[in-house]
Design a protein around this motif. Structure first.
Motif, short mmCIF file in Angstrom:
data_model
loop_
_atom_site.label_atom_id
_atom_site.label_comp_id
_atom_site.label_asym_id
_atom_site.label_seq_id
_atom_site.Cartn_x
_atom_site.Cartn_y
_atom_site.Cartn_z
N VAL A 114 40.60 39.85 50.03
CA VAL A 114 39.53 39.81 51.03
C VAL A 114 38.22 40.26 50.41
N HIS A 115 38.27 41.33 49.65
CA HIS A 115 37.07 41.86 48.99
C HIS A 115 36.50 40.82 48.01
N ARG A 116 37.36 40.23 47.19
CA ARG A 116 36.91 39.25 46.19
C ARG A 116 36.31 38.02 46.86
N TYR A 117 36.99 37.49 47.88
CA TYR A 117 36.48 36.29 48.55
C TYR A 117 35.18 36.57 49.31
N THR A 118 35.07 37.77 49.87
CA THR A 118 33.84 38.14 50.55
C THR A 118 32.68 38.20 49.56
N ASN A 119 32.94 38.80 48.40
CA ASN A 119 31.91 38.86 47.36
C ASN A 119 31.50 37.46 46.89
N HIS A 144 40.53 30.52 52.17
CA HIS A 144 41.16 31.58 51.37
C HIS A 144 40.94 32.93 52.04
N LEU A 145 39.72 33.16 52.49
CA LEU A 145 39.39 34.43 53.14
C LEU A 145 40.20 34.61 54.42
N PHE A 156 49.67 44.77 51.34
CA PHE A 156 48.40 45.14 51.96
C PHE A 156 47.32 45.31 50.89
N ALA A 157 47.65 46.01 49.81
CA ALA A 157 46.67 46.24 48.74
C ALA A 157 46.24 44.93 48.08
N VAL A 158 47.18 44.04 47.86
CA VAL A 158 46.85 42.75 47.24
C VAL A 158 45.96 41.93 48.18
N ALA A 159 46.32 41.88 49.46
CA ALA A 159 45.52 41.12 50.43
C ALA A 159 44.13 41.73 50.58
N LEU A 160 44.03 43.06 50.61
CA LEU A 160 42.74 43.71 50.72
C LEU A 160 41.86 43.39 49.52
N SER A 161 42.45 43.37 48.35
CA SER A 161 41.71 43.01 47.14
C SER A 161 41.19 41.58 47.23
#
Length: 82
Positions: free
Chosen positions: A51-56, A6-7, A44-49
């Protein structure tokens, strides 16, 4: 799909959206160009969100694995009060 997949997918979409933003900005000013830029910026904003969620989530999983490894009886992410 596993968390690392997913990430990786979200990071690829982030890079693709960034390239689309750059391409839209290089074109001549037009209503269609603004629409392409806005669509790319939204993606971009959706993908960045994501990335942040999956990283967390990945960090959270690793902390639980570490807590289990050191045999911590409970793990809440906050030091217990004595």
């Amino acid at each position: 799909m596993a968390l690392p997949e997913h990430l990786k997918d979200a990071a690829a979409r982030l890079e693709e959206a960034a390239a689309r933003i750059d391409a839209a900005r290089e074109g001549p000013p037009s209503l269609e160009g603004m629409r392409e830029w806005l669509d790319a910026l939204t993606d971009f904003a959706v993908a960045l969100s994501e990335v942040h969620r999956y990283t967390n989530e990945s960090v959270h999983e690793k902390l639980h694995e570490l807590a289990a490894h050191v045999r911590l009886p409970t793990f809440r992410g906050v030091a217990p009060h004595e």
